[in-house]
Design an enzyme around this catalytic site. Sequence first.
Site, PDB file in Angstrom:
ATOM      1  N   ALA A 266      -8.740  12.138   2.178  1.00 20.51           N
ATOM      2  CA  ALA A 266     -10.027  12.781   2.465  1.00 20.51           C
ATOM      3  C   ALA A 266     -10.253  13.841   1.386  1.00 20.51           C
ATOM      4  CB  ALA A 266      -9.975  13.405   3.845  1.00 20.51           C
TER       5      ALA A 266
ATOM      6  N   GLN B 143      -6.967  -3.760   9.030  1.00 24.50           N
ATOM      7  CA  GLN B 143      -6.215  -2.750   9.769  1.00 24.50           C
ATOM      8  C   GLN B 143      -4.944  -3.414  10.305  1.00 24.50           C
ATOM      9  OE1 GLN B 143      -5.297   0.184  10.683  1.00 24.50           O
ATOM     10  NE2 GLN B 143      -7.271   0.856  11.493  1.00 24.50           N
TER      11      GLN B 143
ATOM     12  N   GLU C   8       0.848  -1.197   0.000  1.00 22.54           N
ATOM     13  CA  GLU C   8       0.000   0.000   0.000  1.00 22.54           C
ATOM     14  C   GLU C   8       0.882   1.244   0.000  1.00 22.54           C
ATOM     15  OE1 GLU C   8      -3.582  -0.009   2.438  1.00 22.54           O
ATOM     16  OE2 GLU C   8      -3.005   1.973   3.146  1.00 22.54           O
TER      17      GLU C   8
HETATM   18  P1  FAD Z   1     -17.629   0.934   7.122  1.00 21.24           P
HETATM   19  O1  FAD Z   1     -17.471  -0.472   6.716  1.00 21.24           O
HETATM   20  O2  FAD Z   1     -18.792   1.686   6.575  1.00 21.24           O
HETATM   21  O3  FAD Z   1     -17.695   0.931   8.728  1.00 21.24           O
HETATM   22  C1  FAD Z   1     -17.634   2.152   9.483  1.00 21.24           C
HETATM   23  C2  FAD Z   1     -18.291   1.947  10.838  1.00 21.24           C
HETATM   24  O4  FAD Z   1     -19.717   1.842  10.689  1.00 21.24           O
HETATM   25  C3  FAD Z   1     -17.870   0.664  11.535  1.00 21.24           C
HETATM   26  O5  FAD Z   1     -17.862   0.926  12.909  1.00 21.24           O
HETATM   27  C4  FAD Z   1     -18.966  -0.324  11.187  1.00 21.24           C
HETATM   28  O6  FAD Z   1     -19.117  -1.360  12.133  1.00 21.24           O
HETATM   29  C5  FAD Z   1     -20.199   0.565  11.098  1.00 21.24           C
HETATM   30  N1  FAD Z   1     -21.126   0.140  10.038  1.00 21.24           N
HETATM   31  C6  FAD Z   1     -20.792  -0.300   8.799  1.00 21.24           C
HETATM   32  N2  FAD Z   1     -21.881  -0.545   8.062  1.00 21.24           N
HETATM   33  C7  FAD Z   1     -22.953  -0.257   8.853  1.00 21.24           C
HETATM   34  C8  FAD Z   1     -24.343  -0.289   8.634  1.00 21.24           C
HETATM   35  N3  FAD Z   1     -24.864  -0.689   7.449  1.00 21.24           N
HETATM   36  N4  FAD Z   1     -25.153   0.091   9.662  1.00 21.24           N
HETATM   37  C9  FAD Z   1     -24.638   0.501  10.859  1.00 21.24           C
HETATM   38  N5  FAD Z   1     -23.299   0.565  11.110  1.00 21.24           N
HETATM   39  C10 FAD Z   1     -22.475   0.195  10.110  1.00 21.24           C
HETATM   40  N6  FAD Z   1      -9.287   5.812   4.744  1.00 21.24           N
HETATM   41  C11 FAD Z   1      -9.129   6.757   3.785  1.00 21.24           C
HETATM   42  O7  FAD Z   1      -9.575   7.900   3.954  1.00 21.24           O
HETATM   43  N7  FAD Z   1      -8.490   6.470   2.598  1.00 21.24           N
HETATM   44  C12 FAD Z   1      -7.971   5.242   2.331  1.00 21.24           C
HETATM   45  O8  FAD Z   1      -7.419   5.019   1.254  1.00 21.24           O
HETATM   46  C13 FAD Z   1      -8.106   4.222   3.339  1.00 21.24           C
HETATM   47  N8  FAD Z   1      -7.597   2.980   3.167  1.00 21.24           N
HETATM   48  C14 FAD Z   1      -7.759   2.013   4.124  1.00 21.24           C
HETATM   49  C15 FAD Z   1      -7.265   0.716   3.891  1.00 21.24           C
HETATM   50  C16 FAD Z   1      -7.420  -0.276   4.846  1.00 21.24           C
HETATM   51  C17 FAD Z   1      -6.856  -1.665   4.570  1.00 21.24           C
HETATM   52  C18 FAD Z   1      -8.096   0.005   6.070  1.00 21.24           C
HETATM   53  C19 FAD Z   1      -8.262  -1.065   7.117  1.00 21.24           C
HETATM   54  C20 FAD Z   1      -8.605   1.281   6.300  1.00 21.24           C
HETATM   55  C21 FAD Z   1      -8.456   2.296   5.345  1.00 21.24           C
HETATM   56  N9  FAD Z   1      -8.955   3.596   5.539  1.00 21.24           N
HETATM   57  C22 FAD Z   1      -8.785   4.550   4.560  1.00 21.24           C
HETATM   58  C23 FAD Z   1      -9.614   3.959   6.804  1.00 21.24           C
HETATM   59  C24 FAD Z   1     -11.160   3.854   6.747  1.00 21.24           C
HETATM   60  O9  FAD Z   1     -11.661   4.746   5.807  1.00 21.24           O
HETATM   61  C25 FAD Z   1     -11.696   4.182   8.148  1.00 21.24           C
HETATM   62  O10 FAD Z   1     -11.325   3.190   9.054  1.00 21.24           O
HETATM   63  C26 FAD Z   1     -13.197   4.486   8.240  1.00 21.24           C
HETATM   64  O11 FAD Z   1     -13.472   5.033   9.537  1.00 21.24           O
HETATM   65  C27 FAD Z   1     -14.104   3.267   8.059  1.00 21.24           C
HETATM   66  O12 FAD Z   1     -14.145   2.866   6.745  1.00 21.24           O
HETATM   67  P2  FAD Z   1     -14.859   1.468   6.380  1.00 21.24           P
HETATM   68  O13 FAD Z   1     -14.827   1.336   4.919  1.00 21.24           O
HETATM   69  O14 FAD Z   1     -14.320   0.384   7.198  1.00 21.24           O
HETATM   70  O15 FAD Z   1     -16.364   1.802   6.851  1.00 21.24           O
END
Ligand code: FAD
Length: 282
Positions: free
Chosen positions: A52, A174, A18
């Site tokens: 962001a 993560q 990454e």
């Molecule tokens: P989601 O899967 O939507 O989850 C977010 C929160 O909401 C979680 O607590 C989940 O349990 C809850 N949730 C999910 N779906 C629902 C639902 N339908 N109803 C109720 N609650 C729900 N960030 C960046 O800005 N740019 C990047 O390029 C980037 N790359 C990343 C790569 C990896 C491998 C990882 C692990 C993280 C990365 N992140 C990045 C960070 C990520 O954007 C943050 O952790 C963000 O807060 C959550 O994103 P997510 O896609 O996991 O969200």
Amino acid sequence: MKLREIYKNTGNVKISFEVFPPKDEEKTQNLFDELEILKKFNPSFVSLTWGAGGNENKSTELVKEIKNIGLDVTPHFTCVCSTKEFVKSHIEKLKDLNIDKILALRGDIPEDKSLCSKDFRYANELVEFLKSKSELSVGVAGYPEGHIETETIEEDIKNLKKKVDAGADAIFTQLFFYNDKFFRYCELVEKQGINIPVIPGIMPILSKKQIDKMTALARITIPNRLLNMIEKYQDNNSDMQKMGIEYVSEQCEKLIQSEVSGLHFFTLNKSKSTKIILENIL
Ligand code: FAD
């Protein structure tokens, strides 16, 4: 190559790196020097983070340039501030670049909530939209110690299942420093009926500052053994990196023994530690 195809064959662990879009020309050149070094490990792909408010032009340009040096690319995309219209046009751009996979994320909620998307609340909605509008293979994020916004890991995994049911092909986690947390997570994920590959996110340890920053933003437990070593070497970056390489190499070896399909390295745009870790473990 699509994610399911990449992780289809068990037996040899697939490596991915990454990187993030550098701030200026000089740093971009540095990134390409580092990628040239990492290329020899035959990565399945390089993933490119989306900042962001994501700068689409810069990201598209970088995707093109990384492809030009012979590496496959998985661009990330966050939907927290985006619209369906924008995602549709972004899909077209990726298609023009011959990109066949994406890491679909929600992104962190901005302080100014008025910037939040009305079209997407969670990543599962983005996955569903991408799957309905494109042929893209989709990776999603997973959190071995639970996402910071959820109270329990079980609740977080129920939400992860929504991304999988929407069509996700692989889960990228993560970073973590306790393999047992990852193994327990995999058990819970399987119990939830999720059977796509879970690829551990690996972070080479570079400095105490970096660790403090990471652990302040996410739920990441530092084992006592590592904590003691960080304290011991905190004033000497070179010793800290050596210790970090040893610790993470051992961590990766145990993950490989447990037959993970891949290792996804958060390189922070630097090759040195990742290169030595890979030399140690492959
Ligand atoms: P989601 O899967 O939507 O989850 C977010 C929160 O909401 C979680 O607590 C989940 O349990 C809850 N949730 C999910 N779906 C629902 C639902 N339908 N109803 C109720 N609650 C729900 N960030 C960046 O800005 N740019 C990047 O390029 C980037 N790359 C990343 C790569 C990896 C491998 C990882 C692990 C993280 C990365 N992140 C990045 C960070 C990520 O954007 C943050 O952790 C963000 O807060 C959550 O994103 P997510 O896609 O996991 O969200």
